[in-house]
Design an enzyme around this catalytic site. Structure first.
Site, PDB file in Angstrom:
ATOM      1  CG  HIS A  50      -2.055  -1.186   1.194  1.00  0.00           C
ATOM      2  ND1 HIS A  50      -2.173  -1.687   2.520  1.00  0.00           N
ATOM      3  CD2 HIS A  50      -2.878  -1.520   0.433  1.00  0.00           C
ATOM      4  CE1 HIS A  50      -3.091  -2.736   2.280  1.00  0.00           C
ATOM      5  NE2 HIS A  50      -3.674  -2.537   1.108  1.00  0.00           N
TER       6      HIS A  50
ATOM      7  CE  LYS B 139     -13.018  -5.875   1.758  1.00  0.00           C
ATOM      8  NZ  LYS B 139     -11.618  -5.529   1.231  1.00  0.00           N
TER       9      LYS B 139
ATOM     10  NE  ARG C  98      -2.746  -7.873  -4.043  1.00  0.00           N
ATOM     11  CZ  ARG C  98      -3.496  -8.404  -2.833  1.00  0.00           C
ATOM     12  NH1 ARG C  98      -2.948  -8.266  -1.843  1.00  0.00           N
ATOM     13  NH2 ARG C  98      -4.850  -8.673  -3.268  1.00  0.00           N
TER      14      ARG C  98
ATOM     15  CB  SER D  44      -4.331  -6.246   4.493  1.00  0.00           C
ATOM     16  OG  SER D  44      -3.680  -5.229   4.179  1.00  0.00           O
TER      17      SER D  44
END
Length: 178
Positions: free
Chosen positions: A25, A49, A103, A141
């Protein structure tokens, strides 16, 4: 304005959960700040989430890491928290670009679909993708949290301050589960 006049760069908004903020990030933030005159990091509240950190904690970690950047860069970065439709947030901040990091191919498929939906909502807002640094491509993450939960080494994936905060949060979570 003629073709030789300098063109003002648009305001970009980089949204995410950032639970926690990773070196990946931060790489996108640094690179985005070089491209855009003003970069807004928008921390999503997204209760769906089940984040480990509150939105304020996540924003605070990002602010801490931004404070360590060189002055011309950090002065052009702002961190906000939002709890709305992304496009509403983008419009309310006066941004015309959504910045996203990619990514892998799986990221592209998801982001491509999101960019298409966002364009349907407001076709004046563009989405710009930056490829993750090759060293940071596998960093996510959710994986960092899992490694931390099992006492693995997370130092290659997050900055030292975030390592500390993550270890504290994992300890709290484990003690709560006992």
């Amino acid at each position: 304005m003629d073709a030789l006049s300098p063109k003002k760069q648009p305001i970009a908004l980089y949204p995410g959960t950032f639970d926690p903020v990773t070196l990946g990030h931060l790489d996108i933030i640094r690179r985005g700040a070089r491209i855009f005159d003003h970069l807004i990091i928008a921390v999503a509240e997204n209760p769906g989430k089940s984040p480990l950190f509150s939105s304020e904690e996540r924003a605070s970690m990002i602010r801490h890491e931004i404070s360590r950047l060189e002055n011309p860069t950090k002065s052009r970065i702002e961190v906000i928290i939002y709890n709305s439709l992304l496009m509403d947030c983008v419009e309310s901040q006066g941004a015309s670009v959504i910045l996203r990091g990619l990514r892998a191919v799986a990221d592209f498929e998801y982001e491509y679909q999101m960019a298409g939906m966002n364009q349907q909502i407001n076709n004046k807002i563009e989405t710009v993708f930056l490829m993750a640094d090759s060293v940071l491509q596998p960093v996510a993450s959710r994986l960092v949290k899992e490694i931390a939960f099992y006492n693995g080494n997370i130092t290659p994936f997050v900055p030292p301050y975030v390592v500390q905060k993550l270890q504290e949060a994992v300890t709290r979570k484990k003690s709560f589960q006992d």
